[in-house]
Structures are given as structure tokens and as C-alpha cells.
Design a protein around this motif. Sequence first.
Motif, short mmCIF file in Angstrom:
data_model
loop_
_atom_site.label_atom_id
_atom_site.label_comp_id
_atom_site.label_asym_id
_atom_site.label_seq_id
_atom_site.Cartn_x
_atom_site.Cartn_y
_atom_site.Cartn_z
N GLU A 1 27.18 37.67 9.97
CA GLU A 1 26.00 36.92 10.40
C GLU A 1 26.31 35.78 11.37
O GLU A 1 25.49 35.45 12.21
CB GLU A 1 25.27 36.36 9.17
N HIS A 2 27.48 35.18 11.25
CA HIS A 2 27.74 33.94 12.00
C HIS A 2 28.39 34.25 13.34
O HIS A 2 29.60 34.04 13.54
CB HIS A 2 28.61 33.00 11.17
N LYS A 3 27.58 34.69 14.27
CA LYS A 3 28.09 35.10 15.58
C LYS A 3 28.62 33.91 16.40
O LYS A 3 29.27 34.10 17.43
CB LYS A 3 26.99 35.81 16.38
N GLU A 4 28.35 32.70 15.93
CA GLU A 4 28.86 31.53 16.66
C GLU A 4 30.38 31.45 16.61
O GLU A 4 31.01 30.71 17.37
CB GLU A 4 28.25 30.23 16.12
N ALA B 1 42.75 33.85 22.39
CA ALA B 1 41.89 32.66 22.34
C ALA B 1 42.06 31.94 21.01
O ALA B 1 42.30 32.56 19.97
CB ALA B 1 40.43 33.08 22.54
N LEU B 2 41.90 30.63 21.04
CA LEU B 2 41.91 29.79 19.84
C LEU B 2 40.58 29.05 19.73
O LEU B 2 39.98 28.68 20.76
CB LEU B 2 43.04 28.77 19.91
N PRO B 3 40.10 28.81 18.52
CA PRO B 3 38.92 27.95 18.37
C PRO B 3 39.22 26.56 18.93
O PRO B 3 40.37 26.10 18.93
CB PRO B 3 38.71 27.90 16.85
N GLU B 4 38.20 25.90 19.41
CA GLU B 4 38.38 24.59 20.04
C GLU B 4 39.13 23.62 19.14
O GLU B 4 40.00 22.87 19.60
CB GLU B 4 37.01 24.00 20.41
N GLU B 5 38.80 23.63 17.83
CA GLU B 5 39.40 22.65 16.93
C GLU B 5 40.89 22.89 16.69
O GLU B 5 41.59 22.04 16.10
CB GLU B 5 38.66 22.63 15.58
N TYR B 6 41.42 24.04 17.13
CA TYR B 6 42.83 24.35 16.89
C TYR B 6 43.67 24.37 18.17
O TYR B 6 44.88 24.61 18.12
CB TYR B 6 42.97 25.69 16.17
N LYS B 7 43.06 24.10 19.31
CA LYS B 7 43.81 24.20 20.56
C LYS B 7 44.89 23.13 20.67
O LYS B 7 45.89 23.33 21.37
CB LYS B 7 42.85 24.11 21.75
N TYR C 1 36.53 34.80 9.70
CA TYR C 1 36.34 36.19 9.27
C TYR C 1 37.13 36.50 8.00
O TYR C 1 36.64 37.21 7.11
CB TYR C 1 36.75 37.17 10.37
N LEU C 2 38.33 35.94 7.86
CA LEU C 2 39.08 36.17 6.63
C LEU C 2 38.47 35.41 5.44
O LEU C 2 38.63 35.84 4.29
CB LEU C 2 40.55 35.78 6.83
N GLN C 3 37.77 34.32 5.70
CA GLN C 3 37.01 33.68 4.62
C GLN C 3 35.87 34.59 4.17
O GLN C 3 35.58 34.73 2.98
CB GLN C 3 36.46 32.33 5.10
N TYR C 4 35.23 35.23 5.14
CA TYR C 4 34.19 36.22 4.84
C TYR C 4 34.79 37.40 4.07
O TYR C 4 34.20 37.89 3.09
CB TYR C 4 33.58 36.68 6.16
N PHE C 5 35.96 37.84 4.49
CA PHE C 5 36.65 38.93 3.79
C PHE C 5 36.95 38.53 2.34
O PHE C 5 36.78 39.35 1.42
CB PHE C 5 37.95 39.26 4.53
#
Length: 654
Positions: free
Chosen positions: A402-405, A450-456, A418-422
Motif C-alpha cells: 500500500e505505501h507506494k511512497e 538508490a538509497l532512501p534520503e535519510e540513509y544517504k 518492505y522487509l518490515q512489511y514482510f
Amino acid sequence: MKEFFKTIKKEPGFIMTVNMILILTVYMFSRWFFYLENLSHFQQTGFFDMLGISFGGLRFDFSAICYLNIALVVAQFLPFKFRYSVNYQKVIKIIFLVINSIGIFVNVADTVYYEFGGRRTTAVFFSEFANEGNLLTILGHSVFEYPLVWIFGVAMIFLSAKFYYNPLKKNSTSDLDYVPKKMYYPVHSLIFLIAVLITFAGLRGGLAYKMHPLRQDSADLYCKRPSETAIVLNTPFTILTTLHKKGYEDPKFYPEEKLDSLFYPIRNLNPDGKEMKKYNVVMFLMEGFSREFVGFFNPDSTGYTPFLDSLLTQSYSFEYSFANGLRSVDCMPASLAGIPRYIDPYCYYVYSNNQLQGLPEMLKNEGYTTAFFHGAPNTTLGFKAFTNSIGFETYYGMDEYEHKEFFDGTWAIFDEPYLQYFADMTNEIAQKNKPFFVTVFTASSHEPFALPEEYKNVFTKGEIPMHKTVSYADHSIRKFFEKVRDKDWFKNTLFVFTADHTGPTFREDYNNEMGRLLIPVFFYTPGGQLPSRCDSTRLMQQVDITPSVLSLLNYQKPFFSFGKNIFQADSLGYVNYVFNNKNVSTMYYLDTLMIEYRQKALYGIFDYKKDFSLEHNLIDQKENFPQLPFMEEQLKAMLQQYISRMKSNNLTAK
């Protein structure tokens, strides 16, 4: 004579010949560009080697250009005078530049993708991405990720247009007659037939009576190392010559009545009918996780997987474990159905509709709930169709998430969310009070890295872009375990880890035919079902996963697999082997020795434990290896079983 040559220069056939030579030149420039851009994979290929490779590559270049331009060859050599029309030549020019610009684009683009596939792209590519809704996004990202490649491609297309040869400036034939008028049609008909014959020779690579038409494996004639075939070849050739791929040719090494006694792919792990242990099974297929990235296996260098390193100290692992293919689609049949890659990916070959006996189907029939998770769009690489065919009950892709963001903008959902969803879905599945088998395919360590912004600014360590995303994926797996380790089902679970294939190679000692197939494969049992150790003697491969998992569960029925039960190592009939096929080579490992076959003949012998980089071919010392006849026999028997069973749709124990 001067007037004669002046006239010849305006002949449409001469115009076509000059422009085909122009494109041949562009392909040669592209070959050297391909070599230089992928130089890290061709460190042993020197300048003089490249001269020989380039000479051989001309055959493949000419063949590809003949395929692309066959209609234009006919149009320019037809024995009719309308060919001299300026408007006719303008149309020919437009068609020529469009067709050959596509060929140049495809050829140059493959410079990028060789890093990940280890070979030239074939027509299989169109099957892989036939339903890829975000293909344009992926290609668009590559334009910005590899600007030098695309600048070079555009430059080659520009040069092709700039130097296109067309001296016809007016509609006239009176000054173009270099034969008597009465002889025009006979002479030009003969020239047309000669042009057709030369084009036909170009298409098949020659006119020798007994020669096979030019094929991909023919490139081996012009190189010393299998990986160099990618330099010899060009991508338009590899695509065009695989559009109508035929089935395997049965090698018929042995009579059918003898074959099963040499290598028999029907496994019966529990003939005594011991009660089945219905542990839960959770499998991680980790995108591009080469062994060289894992610090546990490389204590002498920097590792990028601190959590997996800690988990490996509590797991049953193997010092030498191998991928059975080069792509993600090779991992699925190997790890989940015991089918290794041979020549091309099973999923996209002509036998892909064969019936398989997959691990999820076998466990589903024993009362397991089965589910497959992948954070990319559901049409990606045909995963959903394949998982359905081998018995996964449910497929959870990006369509169900659901969380396409959290989409990375190109490829898939970032690994951590995604692994939290898993983890949440696994907990939900566990509530059914049934044993379960769930598999997750990670995605963030896939190009474009690619990395999420908070992990760059968190994951900054690495020599190549992939290293940072491997560290992020490792972090995401750690967060998964933090979420599930206190659940009731956790200790009754067998966790299986493997990579789908290797990623880009950075370390020189891994830059060889063996190193580019080495991946981590290990089993973690928090309930203590397996000891914690790293086995340096048992050879592990992806096709061994299904038999080994079923062995730990005391599975009671016979099944089909080209793999072995790794935990049967102490039994009398155990054969400690690995089978691999890469580029033009087939490799067979037994204990400490590896043999390499090319063109159905022994090409190399390597003591890979002493010679990790495979620098010393011991083929001149064959008499020193008493196990060699057995190894060759096993390799041939495996190949024949594979091909004959593929052709006869005989890939189950039923």
C-alpha cells in the motif's frame, strides 16, 4: 579509366557498400569502447589480444549489419534504373540511418548491462521485460547514471549521419552508363546476384560447405578466455540470432540404459519413512550479494554486511558456495526447483512450460502455507508466473503493497520498509497455526543502487555504488530480525540465505570464472537444529538448497533435482560436486578440483583452493589427477540428463 571510376562512385551498389563499411567502422569503435568501459573484467586481455579479437569480431559485425540491412542491399543492387533517382536515394538514406542507429544504440547500451549479466544481451531480454511497465524509467535512469556511454552512442550515430556517402545530386542516368545499353540488365543482374551471395555469406559467417552458421559460441575461436566472447560479439548479432531459438541438441554421450546409473536426478532422502519435521522455512534471496561483499568470508578486507557477518557465526555455512546462473531469473529455478541455468535462463527458454517439482509445491502438499514476496511491480521478470507454476499460493508484489511512497523511483520498494512489511505478513501467516514456507527477494542492491534520503549520509562506505546499498540491505535484514525474534514461531524456523547472483566485481581475486559465481549460502536455525560452523569441505550451490531443506524436514517422498543433499556428506554415495555454465564454458567442481569444458572438450583443470584466481591451468598435467575420468563422466552425464529431460518434459519424480 578515370571516367569509369567517376561513374562507379555514383552507383547505388557502391553507395551501399561504402556506407556498410562506415557502419562496420562504428561497430569496431564500439567494440574498443566496450572493452575500455569494462576493463576491470578484462585485465588479462592486452592490446595484442584485442587485435586478434577485433579481427574475429569483424565476422560478427558484418553478419549483424547484413541482417539489419538485407532489404536495403536488395533495394540498392536491383538491376533497374530508378535507383539513380535523388528522391529514391533520400528514402534509402533515411531508412538506412534509422535501422543502423537502432543497431548502434543497442550495441552501445549493452556496455552498461554487461556489468550485471556477464554476457551480451540476447533476444531473451524481450521476454524478460515484455510486461515491464517501468522499463522506460529504468532505461531513462541509465542515461543519467552512465552519461559517457550515451554520449558515445549519440556521437557514433551522429558520425554515421555526418559521413553517410551519397554523391547523387541529380536525376540522371545518361552519365552513369559504364556498360553498353544492351548489356545493362545482364551485367547488373549478375552484380545483383553477387551482392546477394556476399550478403548470404555475411549472414552465416562464410560459405564453406560443412561449416555451421555463425553462432554465439563461434566467438570462442577468437579469444583465450570465455569472458572475452563478449568483446568479440556485438549485441545486434546476439539478439537477431536468438529470435527463433531452437531447442537443445542431445549430445548422446551415453546410451539411455546407462545414463541413470551415472547420474540420476531423482532424490529419495527418507526411504525409511521417518516422521516429517514440519519446521517453518523462511528464505532470503538477496539481490546481487557476491561473496566478496561479505566480511565473514573475507577477513582480510572490508566487508559491507555486519549483520550477516554476525548471523553467519551462528549459522551453518560453506566456504565455497556458488550461484548456478548469472541473473535473477536463474536463481529462482535453481534455488526453488533444482534446475540450474544451462546456456540461457530456463524461464525464457523453449522448455519453460515444462512441469517442475518445486519446493513450495512439495511443502504445500504437506500442509504448508506458501507465499512469495518481492517489492518490485508484479510483472517484473516474470517472477509471478514462475512462482505460480512451482506452487506458491500467494504472490505479494508492489501491487499489493500500500505505501507506494517508499518506491525507489525506478525499480522497487526500498528494502527496509518492505522487509518490515514482510515481517508483518509472516506474523499474520503464522497465525493460521500451520507450518509455512515464505520467500522474500530483496531489491535495493539492484541497479540504480538508490538509497532512501535519510540513509544517504549513513551508508557512505564503499568502493563502488553497490557497496552502499548492500550495507543498506544488510541493515534492513537486521531490522526484520529485530521485529520477529520474539515471536512464537521464530525458534521453530529454518532460515535460508542465498544471493540470486553476484554483483559487479571490485576485488581482483574474484574477477575470474569462479569468483563471479561465488555467493553466500547458509542456514540459520535459532532453535539449535543445526550446529554453527563454516564447512570448508562441502561444496554448496543453489540447486542444493531444495534437497538440503527437504532433508532437514525429513521429507518422505521422491523428487527431482539436479542438486544434492548437502547434509548427506558422510554417506557412502555422496558426490561433492558443483555444476556451472557461464558464457561458453561448463564447469564441474569435485572436492578441490575444477574442470572446464568448452566446445564439448576439456579446456582447463584448476586446483581452485590453492589457485583461487584460476591463474594456473593444469591441463598439461592430466596424468596427475586420477579423479579426472570420473569428473568428466559426471559432467557429461549431467549435461545429457539435463538436455534429454528438458526435451522430454521429464523434470519430476512422477
